[in-house]
Design an enzyme around this catalytic site. Structure first.
Site, PDB file in Angstrom:
ATOM      1  NE  ARG A 113       6.436  -2.597  -0.809  1.00 25.43           N
ATOM      2  CZ  ARG A 113       5.210  -2.176  -1.049  1.00 25.43           C
ATOM      3  NH1 ARG A 113       4.615  -2.444  -2.188  1.00 25.43           N
ATOM      4  NH2 ARG A 113       4.569  -1.493  -0.131  1.00 25.43           N
ATOM      5  CE  LYS A 139       1.892  -0.899   7.262  1.00 22.92           C
ATOM      6  NZ  LYS A 139       2.086  -1.970   6.274  1.00 22.92           N
ATOM      7  NE  ARG A 166      -1.096  -0.953  -2.009  1.00 21.91           N
ATOM      8  CZ  ARG A 166      -0.307  -0.961  -0.941  1.00 21.91           C
ATOM      9  NH1 ARG A 166      -0.832  -0.987   0.264  1.00 21.91           N
ATOM     10  NH2 ARG A 166       0.989  -1.001  -1.091  1.00 21.91           N
TER      11      ARG A 166
HETATM   12  P1  AMP Z   1       4.757   1.802   2.426  1.00 22.37           P
HETATM   13  O1  AMP Z   1       3.900   2.750   1.664  1.00 22.37           O
HETATM   14  O2  AMP Z   1       4.614   1.958   3.924  1.00 22.37           O
HETATM   15  O3  AMP Z   1       4.590   0.375   1.982  1.00 22.37           O
HETATM   16  O4  AMP Z   1       6.288   2.211   2.111  1.00 22.37           O
HETATM   17  C1  AMP Z   1       6.811   2.155   0.790  1.00 22.37           C
HETATM   18  C2  AMP Z   1       8.310   2.111   0.827  1.00 22.37           C
HETATM   19  O5  AMP Z   1       8.841   3.277   1.481  1.00 22.37           O
HETATM   20  C3  AMP Z   1       8.908   0.937   1.597  1.00 22.37           C
HETATM   21  O6  AMP Z   1       8.971  -0.241   0.810  1.00 22.37           O
HETATM   22  C4  AMP Z   1      10.301   1.487   1.940  1.00 22.37           C
HETATM   23  O7  AMP Z   1      11.149   1.475   0.813  1.00 22.37           O
HETATM   24  C5  AMP Z   1       9.994   2.949   2.247  1.00 22.37           C
HETATM   25  N1  AMP Z   1       9.664   3.153   3.683  1.00 22.37           N
HETATM   26  C6  AMP Z   1       8.462   3.509   4.209  1.00 22.37           C
HETATM   27  N2  AMP Z   1       8.522   3.597   5.541  1.00 22.37           N
HETATM   28  C7  AMP Z   1       9.790   3.277   5.889  1.00 22.37           C
HETATM   29  C8  AMP Z   1      10.481   3.152   7.131  1.00 22.37           C
HETATM   30  N3  AMP Z   1       9.855   3.379   8.312  1.00 22.37           N
HETATM   31  N4  AMP Z   1      11.787   2.796   7.103  1.00 22.37           N
HETATM   32  C9  AMP Z   1      12.428   2.576   5.933  1.00 22.37           C
HETATM   33  N5  AMP Z   1      11.846   2.638   4.736  1.00 22.37           N
HETATM   34  C10 AMP Z   1      10.528   2.989   4.690  1.00 22.37           C
END
Ligand code: AMP
Length: 222
Positions: free
Chosen positions: A173, A19, A129
């Site tokens: 996750r 993404k 990554r």
């Molecule tokens: P990402 O970089 O999008 O994988 O996000 C890393 C971490 O940030 C996730 O595993 C969540 O702990 C937190 N996070 C990111 N976006 C959200 C969201 N929309 N709602 C809740 N937690 C989020």
């Protein structure tokens, strides 16, 4: 077709589906900002702000940060002037409650792009990554390497590995994704805004598929 047509996109998909990479490339092409909630949280954690202190435990264990915190943060961000022609949401919404809050704020999403990658490939991908410590751009040691493998191609910053890309945390996750976020696929399918893209392939092929979806939207009558 209206000349003022805005492009408000959501990128859905499991962690590690690509993404972030696709959102960056799409943002560049259509000249709209990417709003990555994960990147905002990581910056806040690194800076030690109040938001960062609250979010750290959730992010580092692979859980989701509470909805109200994230919803407030995104509403403020998309109300800024640079979002007037559109934006890309990368990593938001992640729960049905977040999607409903976005709908209730009156934000009309143009297209929801679901990048689909089987779980088996995800863990493997996350291990390779790398993220730029300065600008947050994402790369992969095999599938999307930088010129020298040490520095970011975009800003020259140092490449680092996210702590939550550890395989044990990645598994958590993925569990969180399947239970909390995957129901959004059905939610947006029912609204007629969902487009599915096979994310198990070369970065450039997936980018081409994403651009086709956005161009279709831009070329369609409102
Ligand atoms: P990402 O970089 O999008 O994988 O996000 C890393 C971490 O940030 C996730 O595993 C969540 O702990 C937190 N996070 C990111 N976006 C959200 C969201 N929309 N709602 C809740 N937690 C989020």
């Amino acid at each position: 077709m209206s000349e003022e047509k805005t492009v408000k996109l959501i990128f859905l998909g499991a962690p590690g589906a690509g993404k972030g990479t696709q959102a960056e490339l799409t943002a560049e092409k259509y000249k709209i900002p990417t709003i990555s909630t994960g990147a905002i949280l990581r910056e806040a954690i690194a800076a030690g702000t109040e938001l960062g202190k609250t979010a750290a435990g959730y992010v580092e264990s692979g859980a989701l940060v509470p909805d109200d915190l994230i919803v407030g943060l995104v509403s403020e961000r998309i109300s800024r002037p640079d979002c007037k022609n559109g934006f890309i949401l990368d990593g938001f919404p992640r729960t049905i409650a977040q999607a409903k809050a976005l709908d209730e704020s009156g934000t009309e999403i143009s297209v929801v792009i679901d990048i689909d990658v089987p779980d088996g490939k995800i863990i493997d991908r996350m291990a390779g990554r790398r993220v730029c410590a300065s600008c947050g751009a994402t790369f992969h040691v095999v599938h999307n390497p930088t010129g020298d493998g040490i520095h970011c191609d975009r800003c020259g910053g140092e490449l680092t590995r996210r702590r939550d890309d550890d395989p044990e945390i990645v598994r958590q996750r993925l569990r969180t994704y399947h239970s909390e976020t995957e129901p959004l696929v059905g939610y947006y399918e029912a609204k007629g805004t969902l487009k599915r893209i096979d994310g198990d392939g070369k970065v450039e092929d997936i980018t081409a598929a994403v651009f086709e979806v956005v161009d279709d939207y831009l070329g369609s009558e409102t």
